[in-house]
Design a protein around this motif. Structure first.
Motif, PDB file in Angstrom:
ATOM      1  N   GLY A 216      -5.616 -36.968   2.836  1.00 48.89           N
ATOM      2  CA  GLY A 216      -6.685 -37.728   2.217  1.00 48.89           C
ATOM      3  C   GLY A 216      -7.869 -36.877   1.819  1.00 48.89           C
ATOM      4  O   GLY A 216      -7.738 -35.681   1.551  1.00 48.89           O
ATOM      5  N   MET A 217      -9.041 -37.495   1.771  1.00 45.93           N
ATOM      6  CA  MET A 217     -10.234 -36.801   1.287  1.00 45.93           C
ATOM      7  C   MET A 217     -10.579 -35.560   2.099  1.00 45.93           C
ATOM      8  O   MET A 217     -11.216 -34.639   1.591  1.00 45.93           O
ATOM      9  CB  MET A 217     -11.431 -37.757   1.304  1.00 45.93           C
ATOM     10  CG  MET A 217     -11.320 -38.911   0.338  1.00 45.93           C
ATOM     11  SD  MET A 217     -12.841 -39.896   0.387  1.00 45.93           S
ATOM     12  CE  MET A 217     -12.280 -41.421  -0.360  1.00 45.93           C
ATOM     13  N   SER A 218     -10.172 -35.521   3.362  1.00 45.26           N
ATOM     14  CA  SER A 218     -10.499 -34.357   4.191  1.00 45.26           C
ATOM     15  C   SER A 218      -9.772 -33.108   3.724  1.00 45.26           C
ATOM     16  O   SER A 218     -10.249 -31.998   3.939  1.00 45.26           O
ATOM     17  CB  SER A 218     -10.165 -34.638   5.661  1.00 45.26           C
ATOM     18  OG  SER A 218      -8.793 -34.928   5.807  1.00 45.26           O
ATOM     19  N   SER A 219      -8.598 -33.260   3.077  1.00 44.50           N
ATOM     20  CA  SER A 219      -7.818 -32.131   2.538  1.00 44.50           C
ATOM     21  C   SER A 219      -7.779 -30.975   3.543  1.00 44.50           C
ATOM     22  O   SER A 219      -8.176 -29.844   3.258  1.00 44.50           O
ATOM     23  CB  SER A 219      -8.428 -31.663   1.202  1.00 44.50           C
ATOM     24  OG  SER A 219      -7.545 -30.807   0.509  1.00 44.50           O
ATOM     25  N   GLY A 223      -7.676 -27.883   1.100  1.00 45.92           N
ATOM     26  CA  GLY A 223      -9.118 -27.752   0.905  1.00 45.92           C
ATOM     27  C   GLY A 223      -9.790 -26.900   1.955  1.00 45.92           C
ATOM     28  O   GLY A 223     -10.489 -25.943   1.625  1.00 45.92           O
ATOM     29  N   LYS A 224      -9.565 -27.225   3.225  1.00 43.18           N
ATOM     30  CA  LYS A 224     -10.286 -26.545   4.302  1.00 43.18           C
ATOM     31  C   LYS A 224      -9.612 -25.255   4.741  1.00 43.18           C
ATOM     32  O   LYS A 224     -10.238 -24.194   4.760  1.00 43.18           O
ATOM     33  CB  LYS A 224     -10.469 -27.505   5.474  1.00 43.18           C
ATOM     34  CG  LYS A 224     -11.412 -28.653   5.153  1.00 43.18           C
ATOM     35  CD  LYS A 224     -11.639 -29.570   6.336  1.00 43.18           C
ATOM     36  CE  LYS A 224     -12.617 -30.691   5.975  1.00 43.18           C
ATOM     37  NZ  LYS A 224     -12.796 -31.656   7.078  1.00 43.18           N
ATOM     38  N   ALA A 225      -8.328 -25.315   5.117  1.00 40.82           N
ATOM     39  CA  ALA A 225      -7.666 -24.122   5.651  1.00 40.82           C
ATOM     40  C   ALA A 225      -7.491 -23.047   4.581  1.00 40.82           C
ATOM     41  O   ALA A 225      -7.693 -21.858   4.845  1.00 40.82           O
ATOM     42  CB  ALA A 225      -6.311 -24.503   6.242  1.00 40.82           C
ATOM     43  N   LEU A 226      -7.117 -23.450   3.350  1.00 40.84           N
ATOM     44  CA  LEU A 226      -6.894 -22.479   2.278  1.00 40.84           C
ATOM     45  C   LEU A 226      -8.099 -22.342   1.358  1.00 40.84           C
ATOM     46  O   LEU A 226      -8.054 -21.590   0.375  1.00 40.84           O
ATOM     47  CB  LEU A 226      -5.649 -22.865   1.470  1.00 40.84           C
ATOM     48  CG  LEU A 226      -4.330 -22.900   2.256  1.00 40.84           C
ATOM     49  CD1 LEU A 226      -3.153 -23.157   1.322  1.00 40.84           C
ATOM     50  CD2 LEU A 226      -4.112 -21.601   3.032  1.00 40.84           C
ATOM     51  N   ASN A 227      -9.163 -23.086   1.672  1.00 47.13           N
ATOM     52  CA  ASN A 227     -10.448 -22.923   0.982  1.00 47.13           C
ATOM     53  C   ASN A 227     -10.310 -23.046  -0.538  1.00 47.13           C
ATOM     54  O   ASN A 227     -10.846 -22.228  -1.303  1.00 47.13           O
ATOM     55  CB  ASN A 227     -11.068 -21.571   1.344  1.00 47.13           C
ATOM     56  CG  ASN A 227     -12.549 -21.513   1.012  1.00 47.13           C
ATOM     57  OD1 ASN A 227     -13.238 -22.526   1.032  1.00 47.13           O
ATOM     58  ND2 ASN A 227     -13.038 -20.325   0.685  1.00 47.13           N
ATOM     59  N   VAL A 333      -0.969 -33.669  -2.228  1.00 42.68           N
ATOM     60  CA  VAL A 333      -0.569 -34.885  -2.936  1.00 42.68           C
ATOM     61  C   VAL A 333      -1.499 -36.010  -2.506  1.00 42.68           C
ATOM     62  O   VAL A 333      -1.868 -36.114  -1.332  1.00 42.68           O
ATOM     63  CB  VAL A 333       0.899 -35.256  -2.634  1.00 42.68           C
ATOM     64  CG1 VAL A 333       1.275 -36.574  -3.310  1.00 42.68           C
ATOM     65  CG2 VAL A 333       1.838 -34.147  -3.076  1.00 42.68           C
ATOM     66  N   GLY A 334      -1.877 -36.859  -3.446  1.00 38.14           N
ATOM     67  CA  GLY A 334      -2.771 -37.968  -3.124  1.00 38.14           C
ATOM     68  C   GLY A 334      -4.220 -37.531  -3.102  1.00 38.14           C
ATOM     69  O   GLY A 334      -4.619 -36.609  -3.820  1.00 38.14           O
ATOM     70  N   MET A 335      -5.021 -38.155  -2.262  1.00 38.73           N
ATOM     71  CA  MET A 335      -6.458 -37.867  -2.241  1.00 38.73           C
ATOM     72  C   MET A 335      -6.780 -36.483  -1.713  1.00 38.73           C
ATOM     73  O   MET A 335      -7.900 -35.996  -1.899  1.00 38.73           O
ATOM     74  CB  MET A 335      -7.196 -38.932  -1.435  1.00 38.73           C
ATOM     75  CG  MET A 335      -7.267 -40.271  -2.155  1.00 38.73           C
ATOM     76  SD  MET A 335      -8.282 -41.491  -1.301  1.00 38.73           S
ATOM     77  CE  MET A 335      -7.281 -41.808   0.140  1.00 38.73           C
ATOM     78  N   ALA A 336      -5.830 -35.812  -1.083  1.00 42.17           N
ATOM     79  CA  ALA A 336      -6.045 -34.416  -0.690  1.00 42.17           C
ATOM     80  C   ALA A 336      -6.133 -33.529  -1.925  1.00 42.17           C
ATOM     81  O   ALA A 336      -6.732 -32.455  -1.891  1.00 42.17           O
ATOM     82  CB  ALA A 336      -4.909 -33.944   0.216  1.00 42.17           C
ATOM     83  N   ALA A 337      -5.546 -33.997  -3.032  1.00 41.24           N
ATOM     84  CA  ALA A 337      -5.608 -33.264  -4.294  1.00 41.24           C
ATOM     85  C   ALA A 337      -6.835 -33.648  -5.100  1.00 41.24           C
ATOM     86  O   ALA A 337      -7.373 -32.843  -5.865  1.00 41.24           O
ATOM     87  CB  ALA A 337      -4.345 -33.520  -5.112  1.00 41.24           C
TER      88      ALA A 337
END
Length: 509
Positions: A216-219, A223-227, A333-337
């Motif tokens: 989700g939005m937290s990715s 988002g976070k681990a691979l920046n 995939v989804g809101m993580a994207a």
């Protein structure tokens, strides 16, 4: 990347995105690749995405799902398109449709230039029969038609929470997906940038060849681990807040609308979706143009009753997407994207398209994963930009001047160059298939036609047409009128059919 086959996939995160992705991939690879889904038992999902695209029919069918069981479990109703109210002028009688059925003979002839010569009726009502059956609250099929078959194209309205439960059960029982409960505590990344494993709060460690981020939005992974950088689109699309609630029907005989109702407000719009047992409604708005209290009041006024704060779910919309969607051995995939306002129900179809790509292009060897990832990123960058353009189109074409929100949306500084270019093109020729570069566009040329001409866009120059073309146009329009009349006479009331499906079920294929 080592030269070896991908033998394990770990999907991190559940919800609609996680379980839909698991089902799509496992339906083809579940016997040859170990597919696991890790989700937390404590983290809640957003759970308000209640509209799909027609692609979901094919997705469910390929997963081996009974449409009758799906309807019964997930509180499903038919969606035949969207009705946009008060988007053009803001007046009470202002509406147009974006139906899900293509214009008559669309793959053979572009009817728009002919319609533009004499637009005596609405565009969608002239070239499609679906607006007429929606206005009469008719279903897109009869009970005698088999599962997934219909007289008119349709998608679904559904309970997102129940969809997650339904897909979870199906994936585990029928598609060999391993379900793991655990909350991610740490993501271990190698010096080369690949994800080695994820660790959970209970001390367990999980490795895989390919990680799919559905957090989700937290990715958490991409988002976070691979920046991975987030591309902010809030300078184009202003909607950044949503409040949602569930509304009971007044009676068991209340009509169930066979379309999504979207009613424009002073700084956003309200969705109204009819499921079989209740309505789902929400107000999405721009916090730069209206306060939360004002938005809640407009929502309460629309529903005709005061809303307590506790009865409303509040959602922040980080409008934008990741710069890369597949990085090393991790794909989001989804809101993580990314996440955009739900104006045209693009969230779940993007999950389907992404999962389909992973399923179809799953690397036979890890060595070619960078090539697959590069192509995936190119395609998805195009898709997200196209969706932004299509959503912005609805605001750009509005003639409303009653609030700064609508005026700001028409400011050329907020309109992407790509959309400005298309609008310039369409001043002199109506949209058609050659205007788009990709075979699998999220919104095809027909969708642009429905919105453009539903909102009163003027394509100025007449197209040179032969007598044969004009004859074909007249034939198509007349045939559409005949189909419309037949549909009005033969299709059942939407609620009546949904009740029968619940009682008797549909014919199995």
């Amino acid at each position: 990347m080592t030269n070896s086959k991908i033998s394990s996939i770990l999907i991190v995160g559940g919800g609609s995105a996680g379980w839909l992705t698991a089902g799509i991939i496992a339906a083809r690879h579940g016997q040859s690749v170990k597919i696991s889904l890790l989700e937390s038992s404590t983290l809640p999902t957003i759970g308000v995405g209640e509209g799909t695209w027609p692609t979901m029919k094919t997705t469910l069918q390929k997963m081996g799902i009974s449409e009758t069981e799906f309807f019964r479990y997930c509180d499903v109703s038919f969606k035949q398109g969207a009705k946009f109210c008060q988007w053009v002028t803001g007046k009470k009688d202002d509406f147009y449709y974006h139906p899900l059925t293509l214009p008559k003979d669309f793959l053979d002839i572009n009817l728009a230039p002919f319609w533009l010569e004499n637009p005596s009726d609405s565009f969608s009502n002239s070239v499609s029969f679906q607006e007429a059956i929606c206005e009469k609250n008719l279903a897109p099929k009869t009970l005698l038609m088999p599962e997934y078959a219909a007289a008119a194209n349709y998608a679904y309205h559904l309970d997102a929470g129940k969809l997650t439960e339904f897909l979870s059960q199906h994936c585990q029982q029928k598609l060999n997906v391993q379900h793991i409960i655990g909350t991610v505590d740490e993501v271990l990344v190698s010096e080369q940038g690949d994800i080695n494993s994820v660790k959970t709060q209970d001390g367990q460690s999980y490795q895989a060849d390919l990680f799919i981020d559905c957090t989700g939005m937290s990715s958490l992974l991409l988002g976070k681990a691979l920046n991975t950088e987030f591309v902010d689109k809030s300078d184009v699309l202003f909607i950044d807040r949503a409040i949602a609630t569930q509304v009971p029907y007044e009676s068991e005989e209340s009509p169930i609308l066979p379309y999504t109702l979207s009613t424009a407000q002073s700084a956003g719009w309200i969705w109204d979706i009819g499921l079989t047992s209740r309505r789902g409604a929400g107000h999405v708005y721009s916090s730069r143009h209206i306060s939360d209290d004002q938005a809640l009041k407009q929502f309460s006024d629309y529903l005709g009753k005061p809303l307590k704060e506790t009865a409303v779910k509040e959602i922040k919309i980080p409008c934008g997407h990741r710069k890369e969607f597949w990085k090393h051995n991790c794909v989001a995939v989804g809101m993580a994207a990314g996440f955009l306002e739900p104006l045209e129900a693009s969230a779940l179809v993007l999950v389907e398209l992404s999962a389909n790509y992973i399923r179809d292009q799953l690397p036979e060897n890890k060595a070619i994963m960078p090539i697959i990832a590069k192509r995936f990123n190119q395609l998805n960058t195009h898709r997200w930009n196209s969706i932004v353009d299509f959503l912005k189109l609805h605001y750009v074409l509005s003639k409303r001047t009653d609030s700064q929100f609508w005026c700001d949306n028409r400011d050329p500084q907020t309109i992407p160059d790509s959309l400005q270019e298309l609008l310039q093109l369409w001043q002199y020729q109506s949209p058609y298939m050659h205007d788009f570069l990709y075979k699998e566009e999220v919104f095809p040329a027909a969708s642009y036609q429905y919105v453009l001409y539903g909102m009163g866009f003027d394509t100025q120059a007449a197209q040179a047409m032969s007598s044969q073309q004009r004859q074909r146009y007249t034939q198509s329009i007349n045939e559409n009128q005949q189909i419309k009349q037949k549909a009005l006479n033969s299709l059942p009331d939407n609620r009546t059919l949904l009740n029968k499906i619940k009682t008797f079920g549909m014919k199995a294929i």
